[in-house]
Design a protein around this motif. Structure first.
Motif, PDB file in Angstrom:
ATOM      1  N   ILE A 146       0.836  -1.204   0.000  1.00  0.00           N
ATOM      2  CA  ILE A 146       0.000   0.000   0.000  1.00  0.00           C
ATOM      3  C   ILE A 146       0.869   1.251   0.000  1.00  0.00           C
ATOM      4  O   ILE A 146       1.869   1.322   0.721  1.00  0.00           O
ATOM      5  N   ALA A 147       0.487   2.240  -0.798  1.00  0.00           N
ATOM      6  CA  ALA A 147       1.140   3.549  -0.796  1.00  0.00           C
ATOM      7  C   ALA A 147       0.171   4.563  -1.388  1.00  0.00           C
ATOM      8  O   ALA A 147      -0.383   4.341  -2.463  1.00  0.00           O
ATOM      9  N   LEU A 148      -0.042   5.663  -0.673  1.00  0.00           N
ATOM     10  CA  LEU A 148      -0.920   6.705  -1.184  1.00  0.00           C
ATOM     11  C   LEU A 148      -0.205   7.604  -2.188  1.00  0.00           C
ATOM     12  O   LEU A 148      -0.844   8.268  -3.011  1.00  0.00           O
ATOM     13  N   GLY A 149       1.130   7.652  -2.075  1.00  0.00           N
ATOM     14  CA  GLY A 149       1.916   8.418  -3.042  1.00  0.00           C
ATOM     15  C   GLY A 149       1.727   9.918  -2.971  1.00  0.00           C
ATOM     16  O   GLY A 149       1.826  10.618  -3.980  1.00  0.00           O
ATOM     17  N   TRP A 150       1.473  10.429  -1.766  1.00  0.00           N
ATOM     18  CA  TRP A 150       1.209  11.863  -1.626  1.00  0.00           C
ATOM     19  C   TRP A 150       2.477  12.707  -1.594  1.00  0.00           C
ATOM     20  O   TRP A 150       2.440  13.886  -1.924  1.00  0.00           O
ATOM     21  N   PHE A 151       3.589  12.126  -1.146  1.00  0.00           N
ATOM     22  CA  PHE A 151       4.819  12.919  -1.075  1.00  0.00           C
ATOM     23  C   PHE A 151       6.038  12.012  -1.040  1.00  0.00           C
ATOM     24  O   PHE A 151       5.926  10.793  -0.863  1.00  0.00           O
ATOM     25  N   CYS A 152       7.214  12.625  -1.186  1.00  0.00           N
ATOM     26  CA  CYS A 152       8.492  11.913  -1.089  1.00  0.00           C
ATOM     27  C   CYS A 152       9.091  12.133   0.292  1.00  0.00           C
ATOM     28  O   CYS A 152       8.829  13.148   0.948  1.00  0.00           O
ATOM     29  N   ALA A 153       9.912  11.186   0.703  1.00  0.00           N
ATOM     30  CA  ALA A 153      10.497  11.265   2.042  1.00  0.00           C
ATOM     31  C   ALA A 153      11.395  12.481   2.205  1.00  0.00           C
ATOM     32  O   ALA A 153      11.532  13.022   3.299  1.00  0.00           O
ATOM     33  N   ASP A 154      12.052  12.903   1.123  1.00  0.00           N
ATOM     34  CA  ASP A 154      12.993  14.011   1.244  1.00  0.00           C
ATOM     35  C   ASP A 154      12.372  15.343   0.816  1.00  0.00           C
ATOM     36  O   ASP A 154      13.073  16.300   0.542  1.00  0.00           O
ATOM     37  N   GLY A 155      11.052  15.411   0.768  1.00  0.00           N
ATOM     38  CA  GLY A 155      10.381  16.625   0.329  1.00  0.00           C
ATOM     39  C   GLY A 155       9.936  17.526   1.470  1.00  0.00           C
ATOM     40  O   GLY A 155      10.329  17.357   2.626  1.00  0.00           O
ATOM     41  N   LEU A 156       9.083  18.475   1.129  1.00  0.00           N
ATOM     42  CA  LEU A 156       8.574  19.442   2.093  1.00  0.00           C
ATOM     43  C   LEU A 156       7.810  18.765   3.228  1.00  0.00           C
ATOM     44  O   LEU A 156       7.869  19.207   4.383  1.00  0.00           O
TER      45      LEU A 156
END
Length: 216
Positions: free
Chosen positions: A179-189
């Motif tokens: 499962i992954a919602l894909g809303w953001f990256c770990a190194d992002g804002l």
């Protein structure tokens, strides 16, 4: 393949502090500690639950990070012993009243066994699953059942944050569905936002505790 491993390493290093802060904040918010002893348990248990999943990291640098998680766990135990010695919070006595040496030894070996197994599995598989949370919680219950709730809250906070990420999580291990919602990256804002929000939440919970303590 090397590029993928580098991304994983970067995610682990960047999100480590964020996971810890969110785990502690969630533990404090859910349990509302009533005294110093419970605050210590909430912080230690929440942090351990939030960090333990990432012992399954896959690169050499990230293995060092995993070793730091292990050292943090040992440091947390040592801190509790020192506080118990000098501030008489009676943590050791409370543990022994709710357990015994046989249960504690069984719990420690079970915890270490689960972690050893999870350490050899790919990242975001077994150690990021409800099965791992259950087994680790059983191990902690053998040692001191009062810590289980703090650990579970911290562990769940880690899973929730990772599900928001773009890299899928196998939370229903051994089933292969991820499962992954894909809303953001770990190194992002979002990493910075979560870290700041968690830090503010911790501060707010501490202030609320002081207010409750003063009003008693």
């Amino acid at each position: 393949m090397i590029e993928i491993l580098n991304v994983i390493e970067k995610e682990i290093i960047l999100l480590g502090k964020t996971h810890m802060v969110i785990g502690i904040a969630a533990s404090l918010a859910v349990t509302h500690p009533r005294n110093i002893s419970e605050i210590i348990l909430a912080v230690g248990g929440g942090a351990l639950g939030a960090l333990i999943s990432d012992i399954d990291v896959e690169t050499s640098a990230s293995r060092q990070y995993a070793d730091k998680i292990t050292m943090f766990s040992l440091l947390a135990v040592l801190t509790v012993i020192v506080l118990d010695k000098f501030f008489n919070i009676e943590v050791i006595n409370k543990i022994m009243r709710g357990s015994n040496y046989e249960r504690i030894i069984i719990g420690i070996f079970l915890f270490m066994g689960v972690c050893a197994f999870g350490r050899e599995k790919p990242h975001r598989t077994f150690m990021h699953s409800f099965l791992a949370m259950l087994l680790l919680s059983i191990a902690i219950n053998f040692i001191w059942k009062k810590v289980v709730i703090y650990f579970v809250v911290g562990f769940l906070s880690h899973l929730i944050i990772d599900i928001f990420n773009k890299r899928k999580v196998q939370i229903f291990y051994p089933f292969k569905e991820r499962i992954a919602l894909g809303w953001f990256c770990a190194d992002g804002l979002a990493n910075n936002v979560f870290f700041i929000a968690g830090s503010v939440a911790i501060a707010a919970e501490i202030v609320l505790f002081i207010i409750r303590f003063i009003n008693i």
